[in-house]
Motif scaffolding. Structure first.
Motif, short mmCIF file in Angstrom:
data_model
loop_
_atom_site.label_atom_id
_atom_site.label_comp_id
_atom_site.label_asym_id
_atom_site.label_seq_id
_atom_site.Cartn_x
_atom_site.Cartn_y
_atom_site.Cartn_z
N ALA A 244 10.75 10.40 6.28
CA ALA A 244 11.02 8.97 6.47
C ALA A 244 11.44 8.32 5.15
O ALA A 244 11.17 8.84 4.06
CB ALA A 244 9.77 8.30 7.02
N PHE A 245 12.09 7.16 5.26
CA PHE A 245 12.54 6.43 4.08
C PHE A 245 12.11 4.97 4.10
O PHE A 245 12.23 4.29 5.11
CB PHE A 245 14.07 6.49 3.95
CG PHE A 245 14.56 7.82 3.50
CD1 PHE A 245 14.63 8.12 2.15
CD2 PHE A 245 14.90 8.79 4.43
CE1 PHE A 245 15.05 9.37 1.73
CE2 PHE A 245 15.31 10.05 4.01
CZ PHE A 245 15.39 10.33 2.66
N SER A 246 11.62 4.53 2.96
CA SER A 246 11.26 3.13 2.79
C SER A 246 12.10 2.55 1.65
O SER A 246 12.28 3.20 0.62
CB SER A 246 9.77 3.03 2.43
OG SER A 246 9.39 1.69 2.25
N MET A 247 12.64 1.35 1.85
CA MET A 247 13.36 0.71 0.75
C MET A 247 12.39 -0.12 -0.08
O MET A 247 11.85 -1.12 0.38
CB MET A 247 14.52 -0.13 1.23
CG MET A 247 15.39 -0.52 0.05
SD MET A 247 16.77 -1.55 0.49
CE MET A 247 17.93 -0.32 1.00
N LEU B 229 5.72 12.62 5.42
CA LEU B 229 6.23 12.35 4.07
C LEU B 229 7.24 11.21 4.12
O LEU B 229 8.13 11.19 4.96
CB LEU B 229 6.88 13.61 3.50
CG LEU B 229 7.34 13.54 2.05
CD1 LEU B 229 6.16 13.32 1.10
CD2 LEU B 229 8.08 14.82 1.67
N LYS B 230 7.04 10.25 3.20
CA LYS B 230 7.95 9.11 3.15
C LYS B 230 8.47 8.99 1.73
O LYS B 230 7.72 9.05 0.76
CB LYS B 230 7.17 7.85 3.55
CG LYS B 230 8.03 6.62 3.68
CD LYS B 230 7.42 5.59 4.62
CE LYS B 230 6.08 5.10 4.14
NZ LYS B 230 5.36 4.31 5.13
N ILE B 231 9.78 8.80 1.60
CA ILE B 231 10.39 8.65 0.28
C ILE B 231 10.67 7.16 0.05
O ILE B 231 11.29 6.51 0.89
CB ILE B 231 11.73 9.42 0.21
CG1 ILE B 231 11.55 10.90 0.53
CG2 ILE B 231 12.39 9.23 -1.16
CD1 ILE B 231 10.89 11.70 -0.53
N ASN C 116 13.52 3.75 7.60
CA ASN C 116 12.43 3.52 8.54
C ASN C 116 11.67 2.24 8.21
O ASN C 116 11.04 1.64 9.07
CB ASN C 116 11.41 4.68 8.48
CG ASN C 116 12.07 6.00 8.74
OD1 ASN C 116 12.71 6.58 7.86
ND2 ASN C 116 11.96 6.48 9.96
N GLN C 117 11.72 1.85 6.94
CA GLN C 117 10.84 0.78 6.49
C GLN C 117 11.47 -0.05 5.37
O GLN C 117 12.21 0.47 4.54
CB GLN C 117 9.55 1.43 5.97
CG GLN C 117 8.47 0.46 5.53
CD GLN C 117 7.23 1.22 5.05
OE1 GLN C 117 7.26 1.91 4.05
NE2 GLN C 117 6.15 1.08 5.80
N LEU D 237 17.87 14.57 5.18
CA LEU D 237 16.41 14.64 5.07
C LEU D 237 15.74 14.04 6.29
O LEU D 237 14.69 14.50 6.73
CB LEU D 237 15.94 13.96 3.77
CG LEU D 237 16.32 14.73 2.51
CD1 LEU D 237 16.09 13.88 1.27
CD2 LEU D 237 15.53 16.03 2.41
N LYS D 238 16.38 13.04 6.85
CA LYS D 238 15.81 12.43 8.05
C LYS D 238 15.84 13.41 9.22
O LYS D 238 14.95 13.40 10.06
CB LYS D 238 16.57 11.15 8.40
CG LYS D 238 15.71 10.23 9.24
CD LYS D 238 16.24 8.84 9.36
CE LYS D 238 15.28 8.03 10.23
NZ LYS D 238 15.80 6.69 10.48
#
Ligand code: C2E
Ligand code: CA
Ligand code: CA
Ligand code: CA
Length: 279
Positions: free
Chosen positions: A175-178, A146-148, A197-198, A169-170
């Motif tokens: 994962a997190f994407s801007m 899952l990526k936010i 992450n991204q 959450l990490k």
């Protein structure tokens, strides 16, 4: 009306009145949309430089019974203003996680990640970490898939609280994407501190890549920045093989756009994946 004073006169401007009415109608329709199951998630594939499928981004669609398709670009801002983004965003997370669970069951889709857009207002709820943890646990999904996607402004709005939530959450593996990177006011100082992450290069920079020297420079700089920060970089809005070639040449590793596929309803997305898997 004439005696009511100058300040009220504008309310009787017919054009303004029409705009307000359309908005009010849209808002009341939006309130009904959830209970009447008018929302749907579409899925747009994300690929690597070899064209291998990495995952998808979930994008909401609203099918209004009379008006037909209404773009999220039109109703998400209204949903944010009215607070309706909270229940809508909740529905998106529920639906996306249920979908991820389905994907785990098929060899063609088992390792795909799913990126979900989360609005600032939703992410800033004190209960967000708890809510998302509960959804992830209930659907028994692998949180690493899952990526936010958060926009720069969503993060910057309340940077300390946001960073703390992202860290929590990490820890769960999410994962997190801007999102829309490059369109806001990023500063290196905070970018280094955020548990991202991204970076996702906004499509406005990708669009004119081949003939706008400024855009080409910005895109090269974003990719280099991402690499230096140890982040994965994805480009959105990739429509031509020339754009893809430019991005690959400058070491971008992930791509999303009409060149690969439009956002698709779940069944069509599944058949795209199965086709790819068996090819
Ligand atoms: P976004 O997150 O920047 O999403 C990318 C938009 O570009 C999507 O528009 C997608 O359909 C479109 N797109 C993808 N590939 C291409 C391409 O090759 N060329 C062009 N010209 N466009 C492409 P969409 O689906 O209309 O969504 C618009 C915006 O609405 C999204 O922008 C996002 O900010 C918001 N949104 C969509 N779904 C959700 C959601 O579930 N929750 C929230 N909070 N916002 C959402
Ligand atoms: Ca997005
Ligand atoms: Ca964008
Ligand atoms: Ca441009």
């Amino acid at each position: 009306a004439k005696t009511a004073g100058r300040n009220t006169v504008r309310f009787f401007d017919p054009a303004m009145q029409a705009i307000l009415l359309v908005r009010m109608l849209l808002e009341s329709n939006l309130r009904l949309a959830l209970s009447q199951n008018q929302f749907q998630l579409y899925y747009q594939v994300q690929v690597n430089a070899d064209g291998k499928f990495l995952g998808a981004e979930a994008l909401i669609r609203w099918w209004h019974p009379d008006r037909g398709f209404i773009s999220p670009a039109e109703f998400i801002p209204l949903a944010e203003e009215t607070g309706l983004i909270i229940p809508i965003g909740q529905w998106v997370l529920e639906t996306a996680c249920a979908q991820l669970k389905q994907w785990e069951k098929s060899a063609a889709t088992a390792n795909l990640s799913l990126a979900v857009n989360v609005s600032a207002k939703q992410f800033q709820l004190t209960s967000f970490v708890e809510t998302l943890s509960e959804i992830v646990a209930r659907h028994q999904i692998n949180p690493a898939l899952l990526k936010i996607e958060l926009t720069e402004s969503a993060i910057l709005d309340n940077i300390d609280a946001t960073t703390e939530k992202m860290r929590e959450l990490k820890k769960l593996g999410i994962a997190f994407s801007m999102d829309d990177f490059g369109t806001g006011y990023s500063s290196l100082a905070y970018l280094q501190r955020l548990p991202l992450n991204q970076l996702k290069i906004d499509q406005s920079f990708v669009r004119d890549l081949s003939h706008d020297e400024n855009d080409a420079t910005i895109v090269r700089a974003i990719i280099a920045l991402g690499i230096n920060l140890g982040l994965n970089v994805i480009a959105e809005g990739v429509e031509t093989s020339a754009q893809r070639a430019f991005l690959i040449k400058h070491s971008c590793t992930a791509f999303q756009g009409y060149l690969f596929s439009k956002p698709l309803p779940m069944e069509e997305f599944m058949s795209l994946l199965e086709q790819e898997h068996s090819a």
